[in-house]
Design a protein around this motif. Structure first.
Motif, PDB file in Angstrom:
ATOM      1  N   THR A  18      15.154  70.995   4.601  1.00 26.09           N
ATOM      2  CA  THR A  18      14.568  72.161   3.943  1.00 26.09           C
ATOM      3  C   THR A  18      13.139  72.365   4.418  1.00 26.09           C
ATOM      4  OG1 THR A  18      13.697  70.968   2.031  1.00 26.09           O
ATOM      5  CG2 THR A  18      15.987  71.763   1.901  1.00 26.09           C
ATOM      6  N   ALA A  19      12.724  73.611   4.429  1.00 28.69           N
ATOM      7  CA  ALA A  19      11.362  73.929   4.862  1.00 28.69           C
ATOM      8  C   ALA A  19      10.317  73.206   4.011  1.00 28.69           C
ATOM      9  CB  ALA A  19      11.149  75.438   4.841  1.00 28.69           C
ATOM     10  N   PRO A  20      10.435  73.177   2.672  1.00 32.81           N
ATOM     11  CA  PRO A  20       9.436  72.444   1.882  1.00 32.81           C
ATOM     12  C   PRO A  20       9.387  70.960   2.227  1.00 32.81           C
ATOM     13  CG  PRO A  20      10.648  73.945   0.472  1.00 32.81           C
ATOM     14  CD  PRO A  20      11.361  73.938   1.802  1.00 32.81           C
ATOM     15  N   ALA A  21      10.545  70.360   2.546  1.00 35.15           N
ATOM     16  CA  ALA A  21      10.547  68.940   2.917  1.00 35.15           C
ATOM     17  C   ALA A  21       9.778  68.724   4.213  1.00 35.15           C
ATOM     18  CB  ALA A  21      11.973  68.434   3.052  1.00 35.15           C
TER      19      ALA A  21
ATOM     20  N   HIS B  32      17.336  65.129  23.833  1.00 33.98           N
ATOM     21  CA  HIS B  32      17.338  66.511  24.325  1.00 33.98           C
ATOM     22  C   HIS B  32      18.610  66.810  25.105  1.00 33.98           C
ATOM     23  CE1 HIS B  32      13.219  67.556  23.234  1.00 33.98           C
ATOM     24  NE2 HIS B  32      12.762  66.467  23.828  1.00 33.98           N
ATOM     25  N   PRO B  33      19.107  68.054  24.997  1.00 37.96           N
ATOM     26  CA  PRO B  33      18.645  69.156  24.172  1.00 37.96           C
ATOM     27  C   PRO B  33      19.073  68.994  22.708  1.00 37.96           C
ATOM     28  CG  PRO B  33      20.542  69.841  25.448  1.00 37.96           C
ATOM     29  CD  PRO B  33      20.199  68.460  25.908  1.00 37.96           C
ATOM     30  N   VAL B  34      18.114  69.194  21.800  1.00 35.81           N
ATOM     31  CA  VAL B  34      18.360  68.955  20.380  1.00 35.81           C
ATOM     32  C   VAL B  34      17.751  70.086  19.557  1.00 35.81           C
ATOM     33  CG1 VAL B  34      16.320  67.480  20.173  1.00 35.81           C
ATOM     34  CG2 VAL B  34      18.182  67.255  18.513  1.00 35.81           C
ATOM     35  N   VAL B  35      18.471  70.496  18.512  1.00 39.12           N
ATOM     36  CA  VAL B  35      18.106  71.630  17.679  1.00 39.12           C
ATOM     37  C   VAL B  35      17.743  71.147  16.281  1.00 39.12           C
ATOM     38  CG1 VAL B  35      18.904  73.821  16.668  1.00 39.12           C
ATOM     39  CG2 VAL B  35      19.683  73.122  18.960  1.00 39.12           C
ATOM     40  N   LEU B  36      16.669  71.672  15.741  1.00 41.14           N
ATOM     41  CA  LEU B  36      16.286  71.411  14.358  1.00 41.14           C
ATOM     42  C   LEU B  36      16.840  72.518  13.476  1.00 41.14           C
ATOM     43  CD1 LEU B  36      14.611  70.082  12.045  1.00 41.14           C
ATOM     44  CD2 LEU B  36      12.684  71.515  12.803  1.00 41.14           C
ATOM     45  N   GLN B  37      17.659  72.140  12.480  1.00 40.31           N
ATOM     46  CA  GLN B  37      18.144  73.139  11.533  1.00 40.31           C
ATOM     47  C   GLN B  37      17.322  73.100  10.257  1.00 40.31           C
ATOM     48  OE1 GLN B  37      21.919  73.108   9.123  1.00 40.31           O
ATOM     49  NE2 GLN B  37      22.384  74.931  10.341  1.00 40.31           N
ATOM     50  N   LEU B  38      16.820  74.268   9.867  1.00 39.22           N
ATOM     51  CA  LEU B  38      16.018  74.404   8.657  1.00 39.22           C
ATOM     52  C   LEU B  38      16.800  75.138   7.579  1.00 39.22           C
ATOM     53  CD1 LEU B  38      12.575  75.482  10.171  1.00 39.22           C
ATOM     54  CD2 LEU B  38      13.224  73.209   9.349  1.00 39.22           C
ATOM     55  N   GLY B  39      16.526  74.779   6.328  1.00 34.18           N
ATOM     56  CA  GLY B  39      17.062  75.491   5.178  1.00 34.18           C
ATOM     57  C   GLY B  39      15.928  76.099   4.392  1.00 34.18           C
ATOM     58  N   GLY B  40      16.119  77.319   3.941  1.00 33.18           N
ATOM     59  CA  GLY B  40      15.087  77.971   3.147  1.00 33.18           C
ATOM     60  C   GLY B  40      15.278  79.470   3.155  1.00 33.18           C
ATOM     61  N   SER B  41      14.457  80.164   2.364  1.00 36.71           N
ATOM     62  CA  SER B  41      14.515  81.624   2.329  1.00 36.71           C
ATOM     63  C   SER B  41      13.138  82.240   2.139  1.00 36.71           C
ATOM     64  CB  SER B  41      15.443  82.102   1.199  1.00 36.71           C
ATOM     65  OG  SER B  41      14.994  81.628  -0.062  1.00 36.71           O
ATOM     66  N   ASP B  42      12.096  81.407   2.204  1.00 37.03           N
ATOM     67  CA  ASP B  42      10.734  81.910   2.102  1.00 37.03           C
ATOM     68  C   ASP B  42      10.165  82.049   3.512  1.00 37.03           C
ATOM     69  OD1 ASP B  42       7.639  81.197   2.077  1.00 37.03           O
ATOM     70  OD2 ASP B  42       8.122  82.056   0.119  1.00 37.03           O
TER      71      ASP B  42
ATOM     72  N   GLN C 203       6.035  78.075   8.796  1.00 38.03           N
ATOM     73  CA  GLN C 203       5.256  76.843   8.909  1.00 38.03           C
ATOM     74  C   GLN C 203       6.128  75.674   9.361  1.00 38.03           C
ATOM     75  OE1 GLN C 203       3.043  75.885   5.341  1.00 38.03           O
ATOM     76  NE2 GLN C 203       2.200  73.989   6.187  1.00 38.03           N
ATOM     77  N   ALA C 204       7.311  75.567   8.768  1.00 36.16           N
ATOM     78  CA  ALA C 204       8.219  74.480   9.142  1.00 36.16           C
ATOM     79  C   ALA C 204       8.683  74.605  10.589  1.00 36.16           C
ATOM     80  CB  ALA C 204       9.425  74.466   8.203  1.00 36.16           C
ATOM     81  N   ALA C 205       8.944  75.834  11.034  1.00 37.05           N
ATOM     82  CA  ALA C 205       9.362  76.045  12.421  1.00 37.05           C
ATOM     83  C   ALA C 205       8.257  75.630  13.388  1.00 37.05           C
ATOM     84  CB  ALA C 205       9.734  77.507  12.644  1.00 37.05           C
ATOM     85  N   ALA C 206       7.021  75.950  13.057  1.00 35.53           N
ATOM     86  CA  ALA C 206       5.897  75.561  13.911  1.00 35.53           C
ATOM     87  C   ALA C 206       5.771  74.047  13.986  1.00 35.53           C
ATOM     88  CB  ALA C 206       4.606  76.193  13.387  1.00 35.53           C
ATOM     89  N   ILE C 207       5.985  73.382  12.858  1.00 36.50           N
ATOM     90  CA  ILE C 207       5.937  71.918  12.848  1.00 36.50           C
ATOM     91  C   ILE C 207       7.059  71.351  13.727  1.00 36.50           C
ATOM     92  CG2 ILE C 207       6.226  69.866  11.386  1.00 36.50           C
ATOM     93  CD1 ILE C 207       4.919  71.560   9.103  1.00 36.50           C
ATOM     94  N   GLY C 208       8.255  71.923  13.600  1.00 33.09           N
ATOM     95  CA  GLY C 208       9.376  71.477  14.415  1.00 33.09           C
ATOM     96  C   GLY C 208       9.119  71.674  15.899  1.00 33.09           C
ATOM     97  N   ALA C 209       8.523  72.787  16.258  1.00 32.13           N
ATOM     98  CA  ALA C 209       8.193  73.029  17.662  1.00 32.13           C
ATOM     99  C   ALA C 209       7.190  72.006  18.161  1.00 32.13           C
ATOM    100  CB  ALA C 209       7.649  74.448  17.831  1.00 32.13           C
ATOM    101  N   ASP C 210       6.214  71.679  17.323  1.00 30.93           N
ATOM    102  CA  ASP C 210       5.217  70.674  17.710  1.00 30.93           C
ATOM    103  C   ASP C 210       5.856  69.305  17.927  1.00 30.93           C
ATOM    104  OD1 ASP C 210       3.175  72.498  17.661  1.00 30.93           O
ATOM    105  OD2 ASP C 210       2.466  71.966  15.654  1.00 30.93           O
ATOM    106  N   PHE C 211       6.926  69.021  17.187  1.00 30.07           N
ATOM    107  CA  PHE C 211       7.635  67.755  17.371  1.00 30.07           C
ATOM    108  C   PHE C 211       8.446  67.745  18.665  1.00 30.07           C
ATOM    109  CE2 PHE C 211       6.441  66.286  13.261  1.00 30.07           C
ATOM    110  CZ  PHE C 211       6.757  64.934  13.203  1.00 30.07           C
ATOM    111  N   GLY C 212       8.674  68.917  19.246  1.00 27.95           N
ATOM    112  CA  GLY C 212       9.362  68.979  20.530  1.00 27.95           C
ATOM    113  C   GLY C 212      10.801  69.430  20.495  1.00 27.95           C
ATOM    114  N   TYR C 213      11.277  69.953  19.364  1.00 28.88           N
ATOM    115  CA  TYR C 213      12.660  70.433  19.315  1.00 28.88           C
ATOM    116  C   TYR C 213      12.832  71.616  20.257  1.00 28.88           C
ATOM    117  CZ  TYR C 213      13.810  67.320  15.520  1.00 28.88           C
ATOM    118  OH  TYR C 213      14.063  66.190  14.778  1.00 28.88           O
TER     119      TYR C 213
END
Length: 336
Positions: free
Chosen positions: A48-51, A68-78, A84-94
């Motif tokens: 989840t995005a809040p997590a 790699h190649p690996v995808v981060l799946q997020l849950g949320g609706s805000d 913010q969560a997507a940016a964090i995931g990108a920084d991690f290298g997904y």
């Protein structure tokens, strides 16, 4: 990091992918699947995005470059949280960031995300637009063909059109409805009838989109036919977990014309030994890795012994490589 992955690996990785599965597709599962295929696209469990924003990011998002190649799946609706969560995931290298619009569990419904978002395409469009603007990785959507009393032939094309207009170019479609009331998550994976032809129709209707099919697939041999029908890829869930050899073994040569990393399940088990040794040296438990490997020899001599010995070892304190080696030896003995 993702920037170092060859462009052709990313552009064609979705020909075969392993679905995000809660409690299953963790980093150890992905490390195991990667021994069977270097090219298949692997996915995280849904987070989840809040997590992501407030939780232990190293534990939730950490992964090895070999995945790699690996995808981060997020849950949320805000939209702001997802951005913010997507940016964090990108920084991690997904390599990609995916928005879950398909999970039917009560927990995700109460949080207004997952399959319930099929009823809110405008909100999904707002969410993905924010995710795209916040970071450089591709944003994708995994969805159902509809929910409850929706008519899939009507709502699915409208959903795709609305979300694609916000910038999404890649969709993974689970070819079943989700019933938000009356069926458990497990039943939602089995009871609603499959409609593979509708997903093929969506590719015909939206040829500029990348569309992959999920739901009811059981073996690698089904993938070439789906690709020949115009789809961009196939996603496997439970089959890839319970019988990984039938899905991933030989995939690199069959779908990408590349060398396969291993030729047999036994070679895959041997290739995992150094990974398991490192995990144990860091204080990890054998079962944390081997619980994902129980189906490696499904349908082959020694499969029952392999499952039994690894399961028994997983319940004992201090189990280690000797137990793993004994399980593998039992398979070899059965195959002799």
């Amino acid at each position: 990091m993702a920037d170092k992955i060859k462009e052709h690996d990313l552009s064609t990785a979705a020909r075969l992918s392993v679905a995000p599965m809660m409690d299953w597709t963790d980093r150890h599962c992905r490390a195991f699947h990667r021994t069977l295929s270097r090219r298949a696209q692997l996915w995280t469990e849904m987070v989840t995005a809040p997590a992501v924003i407030h939780g232990d990011r190293a534990r939730l998002l950490g992964f090895d470059a070999a995945e790699h190649p690996v995808v981060l799946q997020l849950g949320g609706s805000d939209p702001a949280q997802l951005a913010q969560a997507a940016a964090i995931g990108a920084d991690f290298g997904y390599d990609e960031i995916n928005l879950n619009c398909g999970c039917p569990s009560d927990r995700v419904q109460s949080g207004c995300f997952g399959a319930v978002l099929m009823e809110r395409p405008a909100l999904v469009a707002e969410c993905v637009a924010a995710m795209i603007a916040a970071q450089p990785r591709p944003v994708t959507v995994k969805c159902r063909i509809g929910v409850d009393d929706q008519v899939p032939e009507e709502v699915l094309p409208a959903f795709l059109e609305t979300v694609a207009a916000a910038g999404v170019r890649h969709f993974v479609i689970h070819a079943r409805k989700a019933w938000l009331q009356g069926l458990s998550p497990k039943e939602n994976r089995e009871i609603p009838p499959l409609n593979h032809p509708l997903v093929v129709e969506m590719k015909c209707a939206f040829p500029h989109l990348e569309i992959c099919l999920n739901g009811g697939l059981t073996s690698l041999g089904q993938v070439p036919d789906l690709l020949a029908r115009g789809l961009d890829g196939a996603m496997f869930g439970r089959a890839a977990y319970h019988d990984p050899s039938s899905v991933l073994l030989g995939a690199d040569s069959a779908l990408w014309g590349a060398d396969d990393p291993v030729a047999t399940p036994q070679q895959a088990a041997e290739a995992m030994r150094p990974y398991i040794a490192r995990h144990l040296e860091r204080g990890g438990r054998l079962h944390q890795v081997t619980r994902h490997m129980l189906g490696l020899f499904t349908g082959r001599p020694g499969a029952r012994s392999w499952r039994r010995l690894l399961s028994e070892a997983g319940g004992r304190p201090g189990s280690g490589l000797a137990d793993y080696d004994a399980a593998l030896a039992s398979v070899v003995a059965h195959a002799a």
